[in-house]
Motif scaffolding. Structure first.
Motif, mmCIF file in Angstrom:
data_model
loop_
_atom_site.group_PDB
_atom_site.id
_atom_site.type_symbol
_atom_site.label_atom_id
_atom_site.label_comp_id
_atom_site.label_asym_id
_atom_site.label_seq_id
_atom_site.Cartn_x
_atom_site.Cartn_y
_atom_site.Cartn_z
ATOM 1 N N ASN A 170 62.188 58.914 34.729
ATOM 2 C CA ASN A 170 63.508 58.322 34.508
ATOM 3 C C ASN A 170 64.644 59.306 34.771
ATOM 4 O OD1 ASN A 170 63.118 55.445 33.324
ATOM 5 N ND2 ASN A 170 61.537 56.700 32.370
ATOM 6 N N ASN A 171 64.332 60.359 35.530
ATOM 7 C CA ASN A 171 65.318 61.365 35.930
ATOM 8 C C ASN A 171 66.019 62.027 34.753
ATOM 9 O OD1 ASN A 171 64.910 61.047 38.768
ATOM 10 N ND2 ASN A 171 66.012 59.109 38.610
ATOM 11 N N PHE A 172 65.262 62.286 33.699
ATOM 12 C CA PHE A 172 65.761 63.054 32.571
ATOM 13 C C PHE A 172 65.317 64.494 32.741
ATOM 14 C CE2 PHE A 172 66.683 59.045 31.050
ATOM 15 C CZ PHE A 172 67.057 58.991 29.719
ATOM 16 N N ASN A 173 65.927 65.399 32.007
ATOM 17 C CA ASN A 173 65.496 66.790 31.988
ATOM 18 C C ASN A 173 64.481 66.946 30.866
ATOM 19 O OD1 ASN A 173 65.183 69.532 31.610
ATOM 20 N ND2 ASN A 173 67.314 70.009 32.000
ATOM 21 N N ALA A 174 63.237 67.094 31.215
ATOM 22 C CA ALA A 174 62.152 67.152 30.227
ATOM 23 C C ALA A 174 62.086 68.481 29.491
ATOM 24 C CB ALA A 174 60.815 66.850 30.903
ATOM 25 N N THR A 175 62.988 69.399 29.806
ATOM 26 C CA THR A 175 63.010 70.685 29.109
ATOM 27 C C THR A 175 64.274 70.849 28.276
ATOM 28 O OG1 THR A 175 63.996 71.832 31.001
ATOM 29 C CG2 THR A 175 61.582 71.785 30.876
ATOM 30 N N ASN A 176 65.082 69.790 28.166
ATOM 31 C CA ASN A 176 66.311 69.832 27.385
ATOM 32 C C ASN A 176 66.345 68.606 26.474
ATOM 33 O OD1 ASN A 176 68.931 69.736 26.393
ATOM 34 N ND2 ASN A 176 69.868 70.305 28.311
ATOM 35 N N ALA A 177 66.289 68.804 25.174
ATOM 36 C CA ALA A 177 66.187 67.702 24.210
ATOM 37 C C ALA A 177 67.470 66.894 24.082
ATOM 38 C CB ALA A 177 65.786 68.244 22.846
ATOM 39 N N ASP A 178 68.612 67.465 24.456
ATOM 40 C CA ASP A 178 69.897 66.783 24.322
ATOM 41 C C ASP A 178 70.695 67.008 25.605
ATOM 42 O OD1 ASP A 178 72.270 65.609 23.502
ATOM 43 O OD2 ASP A 178 72.739 67.126 22.001
ATOM 44 N N MET A 179 70.415 66.177 26.605
ATOM 45 C CA MET A 179 70.999 66.392 27.940
ATOM 46 C C MET A 179 72.522 66.333 27.950
ATOM 47 S SD MET A 179 68.450 64.576 30.689
ATOM 48 C CE MET A 179 69.112 62.977 30.320
ATOM 49 N N ASP A 180 73.120 65.498 27.111
ATOM 50 C CA ASP A 180 74.580 65.362 27.151
ATOM 51 C C ASP A 180 75.278 66.158 26.049
ATOM 52 O OD1 ASP A 180 73.984 63.825 24.935
ATOM 53 O OD2 ASP A 180 74.675 61.944 25.801
ATOM 54 N N PHE A 181 74.525 66.935 25.289
ATOM 55 C CA PHE A 181 75.065 67.844 24.267
ATOM 56 C C PHE A 181 75.965 67.140 23.248
ATOM 57 C CE2 PHE A 181 74.312 70.292 28.148
ATOM 58 C CZ PHE A 181 73.368 71.189 27.684
ATOM 59 N N ASP A 182 75.531 65.947 22.819
ATOM 60 C CA ASP A 182 76.321 65.216 21.831
ATOM 61 C C ASP A 182 75.751 65.304 20.424
ATOM 62 O OD1 ASP A 182 74.083 63.618 22.016
ATOM 63 O OD2 ASP A 182 75.140 61.827 22.659
ATOM 64 N N GLY A 183 74.704 66.091 20.259
ATOM 65 C CA GLY A 183 74.113 66.268 18.944
ATOM 66 C C GLY A 183 72.989 65.302 18.621
ATOM 67 N N LEU A 184 72.648 64.425 19.544
ATOM 68 C CA LEU A 184 71.536 63.495 19.351
ATOM 69 C C LEU A 184 70.445 63.803 20.366
ATOM 70 C CD1 LEU A 184 73.411 60.072 18.987
ATOM 71 C CD2 LEU A 184 72.337 61.405 17.162
ATOM 72 N N PHE A 185 69.200 63.868 19.899
ATOM 73 C CA PHE A 185 68.089 64.036 20.835
ATOM 74 C C PHE A 185 68.031 62.839 21.772
ATOM 75 C CE2 PHE A 185 65.179 66.908 18.043
ATOM 76 C CZ PHE A 185 65.929 68.003 18.402
ATOM 77 N N ASP A 186 67.581 63.074 22.987
ATOM 78 C CA ASP A 186 67.495 62.011 23.990
ATOM 79 C C ASP A 186 66.639 60.838 23.509
ATOM 80 O OD1 ASP A 186 69.051 63.643 25.592
ATOM 81 O OD2 ASP A 186 67.343 64.448 26.685
ATOM 82 N N GLY A 187 65.537 61.119 22.840
ATOM 83 C CA GLY A 187 64.684 60.043 22.323
ATOM 84 C C GLY A 187 65.416 59.199 21.300
ATOM 85 N N SER A 188 66.218 59.832 20.458
ATOM 86 C CA SER A 188 67.016 59.084 19.481
ATOM 87 C C SER A 188 68.026 58.196 20.187
ATOM 88 C CB SER A 188 67.743 60.047 18.539
ATOM 89 O OG SER A 188 66.814 60.785 17.777
ATOM 90 N N GLU A 189 68.642 58.723 21.235
ATOM 91 C CA GLU A 189 69.625 57.927 21.979
ATOM 92 C C GLU A 189 68.977 56.710 22.636
ATOM 93 O OE1 GLU A 189 73.156 59.163 23.558
ATOM 94 O OE2 GLU A 189 72.711 61.311 23.433
ATOM 95 N N VAL A 190 67.810 56.896 23.197
ATOM 96 C CA VAL A 190 67.094 55.762 23.801
ATOM 97 C C VAL A 190 66.823 54.706 22.731
ATOM 98 C CG1 VAL A 190 64.908 55.050 24.853
ATOM 99 C CG2 VAL A 190 66.113 57.050 25.732
ATOM 100 N N ASN A 191 66.372 55.141 21.553
ATOM 101 C CA ASN A 191 66.089 54.210 20.463
ATOM 102 C C ASN A 191 67.346 53.544 19.918
ATOM 103 O OD1 ASN A 191 63.293 54.560 20.510
ATOM 104 N ND2 ASN A 191 63.394 56.318 19.150
#
Length: 137
Positions: free
Chosen positions: A91-112
């Motif tokens: 899905n073209n995410f960065n699999a080595t960065n937990a918070d790609m947009d640096f907003d304080g939420l993990f990417d998995g949390s944002e998806v959920n």
């Protein structure tokens, strides 16, 4: 073959491991890459991956692809954001960065939550998604 030749010291598959070393490491003396993931058995042993399984961590990415993408072949969620490495790469995410947009939420949390992990202010209200989330709680 000369019967006096001691095969325990031979390296039949030319991977740098003698037959006896292959035996002790549970690899195969005739195949340098048992699981066909483009990593030799000695490389797998040094990485701590399973030479008999081309996807040691079970995330649907072969061990050699994990190294290519910079993810861990021993951890199916390298960055710990609750999204497996395969899903992130697909899905073209960065699999080595937990918070790609640096907003304080993990990417998995944002998806959920339904926010965009690639946009730190999904609703364009001037507050980052992380701050929006805190104001809701």
């Amino acid at each position: 073959l000369n019967s006096s030749l001691n095969v325990t010291y031979l390296d039949m598959d030319s991977d740098g491991m003698t037959t006896i070393m292959e035996y002790y490491n549970n690899t195969h003396p005739r195949f340098s890459d048992i699981d066909q993931d483009n990593l030799t058995d000695p490389e797998e042993l040094s990485l701590g991956t399973d030479p008999w399984n081309n996807d040691t961590d079970g995330d649907r990415l072969a061990d050699d692809l994990e190294l290519y993408y910079g993810t861990s072949p021993n951890n199916n969620d390298t960055d710990g954001d609750l999204l497996d490495d395969y899903w992130e790469i697909e899905n073209n995410f960065n699999a080595t960065n937990a918070d790609m947009d640096f907003d304080g939420l993990f990417d998995g949390s944002e998806v959920n939550l339904g926010t965009d992990p690639k946009n730190n202010d999904t609703d364009s209200d001037g507050l980052t998604d992380g701050l929006d989330r805190k104001s809701v709680v």
